[in-house]
Design a protein around this motif. Structure first.
Motif, mmCIF file in Angstrom:
data_model
loop_
_atom_site.group_PDB
_atom_site.id
_atom_site.type_symbol
_atom_site.label_atom_id
_atom_site.label_comp_id
_atom_site.label_asym_id
_atom_site.label_seq_id
_atom_site.Cartn_x
_atom_site.Cartn_y
_atom_site.Cartn_z
ATOM 1 N N ILE C 257 -0.063 -11.171 -12.124
ATOM 2 C CA ILE C 257 1.645 -11.144 -11.925
ATOM 3 C C ILE C 257 1.841 -10.086 -10.440
ATOM 4 C CG2 ILE C 257 3.960 -10.912 -12.651
ATOM 5 C CD1 ILE C 257 2.862 -11.468 -15.496
ATOM 6 N N LEU C 258 1.288 -8.888 -10.691
ATOM 7 C CA LEU C 258 1.453 -8.282 -9.581
ATOM 8 C C LEU C 258 1.118 -8.953 -8.027
ATOM 9 C CD1 LEU C 258 1.627 -4.961 -8.785
ATOM 10 C CD2 LEU C 258 -0.702 -5.190 -8.603
ATOM 11 N N LEU C 259 -0.052 -9.675 -8.084
ATOM 12 C CA LEU C 259 -0.506 -10.127 -6.791
ATOM 13 C C LEU C 259 0.716 -11.476 -6.425
ATOM 14 C CD1 LEU C 259 -4.367 -10.572 -7.428
ATOM 15 C CD2 LEU C 259 -3.265 -8.876 -5.966
ATOM 16 N N ARG C 260 0.941 -11.915 -7.549
ATOM 17 C CA ARG C 260 1.724 -13.222 -7.256
ATOM 18 C C ARG C 260 2.860 -12.749 -6.680
ATOM 19 N NH1 ARG C 260 0.207 -17.907 -6.017
ATOM 20 N NH2 ARG C 260 -1.022 -18.706 -7.825
ATOM 21 N N VAL C 261 3.529 -11.838 -7.475
ATOM 22 C CA VAL C 261 4.963 -11.390 -7.014
ATOM 23 C C VAL C 261 4.959 -10.519 -5.575
ATOM 24 C CG1 VAL C 261 7.035 -9.774 -7.804
ATOM 25 C CG2 VAL C 261 5.910 -11.385 -9.414
ATOM 26 N N PHE C 262 4.172 -9.711 -5.628
ATOM 27 C CA PHE C 262 4.240 -8.689 -4.438
ATOM 28 C C PHE C 262 3.522 -9.229 -3.225
ATOM 29 C CE2 PHE C 262 5.312 -5.834 -7.974
ATOM 30 C CZ PHE C 262 6.499 -5.389 -7.348
ATOM 31 N N LEU C 263 2.606 -9.989 -3.463
ATOM 32 C CA LEU C 263 1.727 -10.733 -2.167
ATOM 33 C C LEU C 263 2.205 -11.843 -1.667
ATOM 34 C CD1 LEU C 263 -1.488 -8.962 -2.516
ATOM 35 C CD2 LEU C 263 0.130 -8.249 -1.320
ATOM 36 N N ASP C 264 2.773 -12.833 -2.636
ATOM 37 C CA ASP C 264 3.039 -14.188 -2.618
ATOM 38 C C ASP C 264 4.544 -14.211 -2.335
ATOM 39 O OD1 ASP C 264 2.766 -16.817 -2.127
ATOM 40 O OD2 ASP C 264 2.241 -17.186 -4.094
ATOM 41 N N ILE C 265 5.066 -13.969 -3.424
ATOM 42 C CA ILE C 265 6.717 -14.317 -3.283
ATOM 43 C C ILE C 265 7.159 -13.520 -2.243
ATOM 44 C CG2 ILE C 265 8.758 -14.295 -4.499
ATOM 45 C CD1 ILE C 265 7.280 -14.836 -6.970
ATOM 46 N N PHE C 266 6.992 -12.164 -2.092
ATOM 47 C CA PHE C 266 7.689 -11.315 -1.347
ATOM 48 C C PHE C 266 6.757 -11.114 -0.077
ATOM 49 C CE2 PHE C 266 9.472 -9.754 -5.047
ATOM 50 C CZ PHE C 266 10.800 -9.884 -4.856
ATOM 51 N N ASN C 267 5.926 -11.937 0.216
ATOM 52 C CA ASN C 267 4.810 -11.767 1.280
ATOM 53 C C ASN C 267 5.716 -11.507 2.657
ATOM 54 O OD1 ASN C 267 5.537 -14.276 2.621
ATOM 55 N ND2 ASN C 267 3.681 -15.185 1.673
ATOM 56 N N SER C 268 6.740 -12.119 3.077
ATOM 57 C CA SER C 268 7.345 -11.826 4.146
ATOM 58 C C SER C 268 8.101 -10.318 4.338
ATOM 59 C CB SER C 268 8.448 -12.961 4.523
ATOM 60 O OG SER C 268 9.276 -13.064 3.422
ATOM 61 N N ILE C 269 8.437 -9.991 3.137
ATOM 62 C CA ILE C 269 8.978 -8.399 3.301
ATOM 63 C C ILE C 269 7.624 -7.480 3.279
ATOM 64 C CG2 ILE C 269 10.240 -6.847 2.346
ATOM 65 C CD1 ILE C 269 11.760 -8.781 0.794
ATOM 66 N N ASN C 270 6.736 -8.088 2.191
ATOM 67 C CA ASN C 270 5.683 -7.194 2.050
ATOM 68 C C ASN C 270 6.282 -5.749 1.352
ATOM 69 O OD1 ASN C 270 2.927 -6.341 1.624
ATOM 70 N ND2 ASN C 270 2.550 -6.472 3.574
ATOM 71 N N PRO C 271 6.766 -5.779 0.465
ATOM 72 C CA PRO C 271 7.303 -4.463 -0.229
ATOM 73 C C PRO C 271 6.395 -3.503 -0.611
ATOM 74 C CG PRO C 271 7.399 -6.248 -2.116
ATOM 75 C CD PRO C 271 6.964 -6.837 -0.715
ATOM 76 N N LEU C 272 5.393 -3.555 -0.707
ATOM 77 C CA LEU C 272 4.385 -2.640 -0.946
ATOM 78 C C LEU C 272 4.253 -1.826 0.354
ATOM 79 C CD1 LEU C 272 1.624 -4.549 -2.676
ATOM 80 C CD2 LEU C 272 3.313 -2.973 -3.700
ATOM 81 N N GLU C 273 4.222 -2.553 1.364
ATOM 82 C CA GLU C 273 4.223 -1.610 2.665
ATOM 83 C C GLU C 273 5.569 -1.129 3.105
ATOM 84 O OE1 GLU C 273 1.428 -3.891 5.416
ATOM 85 O OE2 GLU C 273 2.161 -2.386 6.794
ATOM 86 N N TYR C 274 6.554 -2.118 2.894
ATOM 87 C CA TYR C 274 7.957 -1.823 3.560
ATOM 88 C C TYR C 274 8.369 -0.562 2.770
ATOM 89 C CZ TYR C 274 12.515 -2.390 4.731
ATOM 90 O OH TYR C 274 13.874 -2.458 5.442
ATOM 91 N N TYR C 275 8.262 -0.259 1.487
ATOM 92 C CA TYR C 275 8.738 0.815 0.873
ATOM 93 C C TYR C 275 7.893 1.913 0.575
ATOM 94 C CZ TYR C 275 12.631 -2.329 -0.253
ATOM 95 O OH TYR C 275 13.693 -3.126 -0.069
ATOM 96 N N ASN C 276 6.624 1.872 1.173
ATOM 97 C CA ASN C 276 5.605 2.662 0.971
ATOM 98 C C ASN C 276 5.296 3.064 -0.586
ATOM 99 O OD1 ASN C 276 4.853 3.401 3.310
ATOM 100 N ND2 ASN C 276 6.037 5.238 3.508
#
Lengths: 107, 479, 490
Positions: C257-276
């Protein structure tokens, strides 16, 4: 305003689950917690001046039906969770003769 | 199928045979035959070495791009003869030794002994660092049951220490060093002249330190403590594995990493070899001091081994042609000398129960041949003529002169003096001091037990007069 | 239209209520085993198809997405699908005997039904392309798993179950809330549609809230430090076969789910990187690795030890993801697979050896090396895999993990990883020492059936096989992570 109230409900529920020691009260907290999200879905589906989405030639504005449908599923899940929780609490009560978590942890 | 692979598979097959015969009493004889066959294999491989050199046999791709792969190089040829030759001697010795000392569970001993030798041969044949690492770890695991063979509390504690040091350093330093090398160069194959085409000095410094600490089997301080702990093992194990196979594998890998991964040029230009020289020199001196204070014969020998290994590391790190020659020569000569010392210690302990230097008074009257062999071994260690130890030391000194690191002369001279001062008491006591104690049994030499040691001693003596062909081989092919 | 994706979900879902009518324990077991086996066959066919021809989409009831619910079988789904169902099958084979002795007779058929439903939930999560559907499947699996956990024969089993229920529900509600916010912002629930509609320019406050809530929800599911407490309790008191099963699946679903949500659904924002966020999670996990490894060394009870070890290994996986490089993702996916096999194998050995013992301590392994030479050598192989010695799959994981870390911006954390991985050796060795060097022999160990033994041997063999041939794990992981990062970089 509604969102703020909703958020308060949400946090209240979370607070009860975390702070209460009595398992039944925790279940109540869980229900409040879940309900807050259900209400959130209902709030977002409301369209100003909208009517229930029943196919009707006169009305063009109606509330979004999809969240209602979604939340129906979520409510079912919530009921299942609650009943399972209560069933488990009965078993806990049978084994420990207590449902106060701070007492259970000592045993 | 490649002959190298078939050699390894043959040894694996041998292990299966011993396992199947585990209830039988003649597993020792089987083991002798396996080691004999392995020696024949080694000699055959050497006889056709010209065809085999640098021919790679890939077995399986462990990591895509880095296969488990075998090949033979000239350095390997030398180590191959030494380890397999001495293995034969030690397996003859250990059959008798285990019998005399009434050890239980002999098949287990032979299974793991053979596995250790399989791993050693694997290290010799490996054509890239990953393969080396695989067999390096197998060697660690395979020797553990041998170290704890006695099964008492002391050996379990020491065995744990042994594993913690060897596995710990390999996981914490060796593995990241290999991965880092792979990231920097994109290959792990040993190549004459090294694989670093472009480099920066910091990376080289870091890598050198990682390799130096990571290959803890070469017992360079500060990660040397495992070697004394390993001395709880039965003597044949100490003799072959902890004076030849395991530690020499460490030094052998070190040699290969310095010569074929870094390359002489990279090391000299970055000046990283100074680090190695410092650590090795420190080890040489301090291990000699510690050895002086050891009363237990095997412990004294163990600390002497630590010092001698660092001679080889030091000689390699000087990076002059003569010193590399000295390193390779010392790899051979130290193996011969130290195995004689250890096996003599084993004979002494078996026949008389003596385990400490202070009890060795007048031992020569009881065990004349053993004491003679021990004396030869000790003189090789000190490096006096007319023994082979002198030759390697000679070239080491030449190498130091050549590289103009003259301060290292002090290290060598000091350590030679120290070597002499802990080996001579053993000789002096056994020949000239009067006995204080009554011996356990008034036995004299047990010929079957002494026989393999005599052969090694014979070879060691002969070799002094015949070193030119080895030197020729090394200068032509390795340097 | 290819019917396979839906069959994989529907088949066990249909069988489960039928089993309720069958009631007879033996038939129920055979049927669920059969379904499980059939499912694996279907998955293998699906996997083959996806591998060669790319994604397979299935529109439920032929309602076109984004209005209808769509199933989407891509490589990532298939990878997890295979893992989960394979683990379920193995555990079912090995579990029969232990379930008989640990679960009350009247509940056994319910137990298998819940197991099937739990597996349906897991399969559904990885297959669905609709995010609300994901929540529903998550709840299906969670509800089933609360029941499964409560069936342990410990006194604290029900308590562990209810505590897990509370924390699991909190996580689920957070996810539900996050989905609602996403829906408000985009007006769609279809994942593909979502990832198209979420544009990097349009990050509102509510979107950030949604991301935060997803993070908490997923963090609970993956036992992300410091949300890992439930895992220890659950693993200590659940029926041991369920622990074997969950150790290979339920937390891995969290990773999915982590991969799907953060790297797939949000891939254009890439929240992991955007919010540090990546940095935050990375350091949390790093602390998690250190502490849980230390705790694992201190444990005397083997299930707790392995549970703490699981938290540490999950943290490795999360660290690898949080490097936000293709190599890191590859490493994490490899480790997902390898760790599942190793940990399930380890728990299986505990399961089959100690059917009746409740609190299995390290001392209970005393002298078993001579009593069960083969089983114990399999156990040792699995332990060596956990340590990550060469020629085991753990080594492959470690190689890629360290390689990815050294090539990332966080190269300096490699020291911690290496040291903790060495510390793994400490607790693994405690066991090995007891097995082979203890004079006392434990007579309580129960005799394993040949099926159970076969399962353990198979997993041990697989550990070695995956350590030598990496084409399955590495090949597919690399392809998945390349797919992910090529879309992110666009």
């Amino acid at each position: 305003m509604l969102f703020v109230l909703n958020m308060i409900l949400f946090l209240l529920g979370l607070f009860i689950i975390i702070r209460e020691s009595n398992l039944i009260k925790k279940v109540i907290g869980l229900n409040i917690f879940q309900s807050s999200v259900f209400i959130f879905y209902l709030i977002i589906s409301k369209v100003d001046g909208g009517v229930p989405p029943i196919l009707n030639d006169d009305q063009l504005i109606y509330s979004n039906p999809l969240p209602h449908v979604l939340i129906l599923t979520a409510i079912v899940v919530g009921i299942a969770t609650t009943s399972l929780a209560l069933a488990l609490i009965i078993k806990v009560k049978q084994k420990y003769n207590s449902i106060e978590e701070h007492e259970l942890d000592k045993i | 199928m490649s002959i190298l692979l078939s050699h390894i598979l043959f040894l694996a097959f041998g292990i299966v045979i011993i396992y199947l015969l585990r209830k039988e009493t003649f597993t020792g004889v089987v083991s002798i035959f396996i080691s004999l066959a392995s020696l024949v294999y080694a000699l055959y491989i050497i006889s056709i070495q010209d065809i085999l050199i640098n021919q790679k046999t890939d077995i399986v791709n462990i990591i895509p791009g880095i296969p488990l792969s075998f090949s033979l190089d000239y350095l390997g040829v030398i180590f191959l003869v030494i380890s397999n030759g001495l293995w034969l001697m030690v397996s003859i010795f250990s059959e008798r030794y285990l019998e005399l000392n009434k050890y239980q569970n002999k098949p287990k001993f032979y299974i793991f002994f053979t596995l250790s030798m399989l791993a050693t041969n694997g290290i010799i044949y490996s054509s890239n660092l990953l393969t080396t690492f695989v067999f390096y770890e197998i060697l660690t695991i395979a020797t553990y049951p041998l170290v704890t063979f006695k099964g008492d509390k002391k050996s379990i504690i020491n065995g744990k220490k042994y594993l913690y040091y060897l596995l710990g350093t390999s996981i914490i330093f060796f593995l990241p060093a290999i991965i880092f090398t792979y990231i920097l160069t994109g290959t792990l194959d040993y190549k004459v002249g090294g694989i670093f085409t472009s480099y920066n000095n910091t990376a080289i410094y870091i890598l050198v330190i990682l390799y130096l600490f990571g290959i803890a089997k070469s017992a360079v301080m500060p990660f040397h403590k495992w070697l004394p702990s390993a001395m709880v093992a039965p003597t044949p194990v100490s003799a072959l594995l902890h004076a030849v196979a395991v530690v020499k594998s460490g030094v052998f890998i070190m040699l290969k990493v310095f010569l074929f991964i870094f390359g002489v040029d990279v090391l000299t230009q970055s000046g990283a070899n100074i680090i190695i020289i410092l650590f090795a020199s420190f080890t040489i001196i301090s291990s000699s001091f510690i050895a002086l204070n050891q009363d237990n014969i095997k412990l004294r020998l163990a600390y002497s081994t630590i010092g001698q290994l660092s001679y080889i590391v030091l000689a390699t790190a000087i990076l002059a042609p003569y010193s590399i020659l000295a390193a390779v020569l010392h790899l051979i000569f130290h193996a011969l000398g130290k195995i004689m010392l250890f096996l003599s210690a084993g004979i002494i302990a078996t026949q008389t129960g003596i385990k400490n230097v202070s009890e060795m008074n007048n031992l020569s009257s009881k065990l004349p041949i053993t004491c003679l062999l021990m004396t030869i071994g000790a003189i090789i260690m000190i490096g006096l003529p007319p023994t082979i130890g002198f030759i390697s030391k000679w070239y080491l000194l030449l190498g130091i002169m050549e590289s103009e690191n003259l301060y290292l002369l002090i290290v060598i001279i000091l350590s030679t003096l120290l070597n002499a001062s802990y080996y001579f008491p053993m000789i002096y006591k056994s020949y000239f001091e009067k006995a204080k104690f009554d011996y356990k049994s008034p036995s004299c030499e047990d010929m079957p037990l002494a026989f393999p040691v005599i052969i090694v001693g014979f070879i060691a003596v002969i070799l002094f007069f015949k070193t030119d062909f080895i030197i020729k081989f090394i200068t032509e092919n390795i340097i | 239209m290819n019917q396979l994706p839906v069959l994989i979900i529907v088949l066990p879902l249909l069988i489960a209520p039928i089993l309720l009518l069958v009631r007879d324990n033996r038939h129920v077991y055979n049927l669920s085993l059969g379904v499980s086996f059939l499912n694996i066959l279907l998955i293998l066919i699906l996997f083959q198809d996806v591998y060669q021809n790319g994604n397979i989409l299935y529109e439920l009831g032929s309602w076109k997405a984004p209005i209808g619910i769509r199933l989407n079988a891509d490589l990532l789904s298939c990878y997890f699908l295979l893992l989960i169902n394979f683990m379920a099958f193995i555990c079912l084979i090995a579990g029969n005997k232990t379930i008989k002795s640990q679960v009350e007779d009247d509940n056994i058929h319910l137990f298998y039904i819940a197991w099937l439903l739990c597996n349906v939930g897991f399969s559904g999560i990885v297959l669905t392309n609709d995010i609300f559907n994901l929540f529903v499947f998550l709840e299906i699996s969670s509800l089933a798993s609360y029941f499964l956990i409560s069936q342990g024969n410990y006194k604290a089993s029900s308590l562990a179950a209810i505590q897990y229920l509370f924390i699991g529900s909190i996580g689920a509600v957070f996810i539900l809330f996050a989905i609602g916010i996403l829906y408000v912002n985009t007006g769609t629930l279809n994942m593909t549609d979502l990832s198209n509609k979420i544009r990097s320019g349009s990050i509102s406050l509510s979107m950030s809230l949604s991301i935060a809530m997803f993070l908490i929800g997923v963090g609970i599911k993956t036992a992300l430090f410091p949300l890992h407490g439930w895992l220890i309790r659950t693993y200590s008191y659940a029926p041991s076969i369920i622990v074997s099963y969950f150790s290979g699946t339920s937390t891995k679903i969290g990773i999915y789910i982590l991969l799907r949500v953060f790297l797939d659904i949000f891939n254009s924002i890439n929240p992991l990187e955007y919010y540090n966020l990546a940095q935050l999670i990375l350091f949390l996990s790093l602390i998690g690795v250190l502490l849980s490894t230390l705790y694992a060394i201190k444990q005397n009870e083997i299930k707790k030890m392995l549970a703490y070890s699981s938290v540490a290994q999950l943290s490795y996986i999360i660290i690898a993801i949080m490097l936000l490089t293709p190599d890191g993702l590859t490493a994490s996916l490899i480790h997902v697979f390898n760790h599942s096999i190793i940990k399930t194998g380890l728990f299986l050995v505990v399961t089959v050896l100690f059917i009746n013992n409740k609190n299995v301590s390290i001392g209970d392994f005393s002298g078993l090396g001579e009593k069960y030479p083969l089983l114990m050598s399999a156990f040792v192989i699995l332990l060596l895999g956990l340590i990550g010695l060469p020629l085991t799959s753990g080594f492959i994981s470690k190689w890629y993990l360290i390689s990815a870390i050294l090539q990332s911006d966080y190269w300096y954390i490699s020291g911690v990883i290496l040291i903790t991985s060495f510390m793994t050796f400490f607790y693994a060795w405690l066991l090995i020492e007891k097995i082979y060097f203890s004079a006392r022999l434990n007579h309580d160990a129960s005799v394993a059936t040949s099926y159970q033994l076969l399962c353990v041997y198979f997993l041990a063999a697989l550990t070695i096989y995956l350590g030598v041939d990496t084409s399955l794990t590495f090949g597919i992981s690399e392809q998945i992570s390349n797919n992910f990062y090529s879309t992110i970089n666009q």
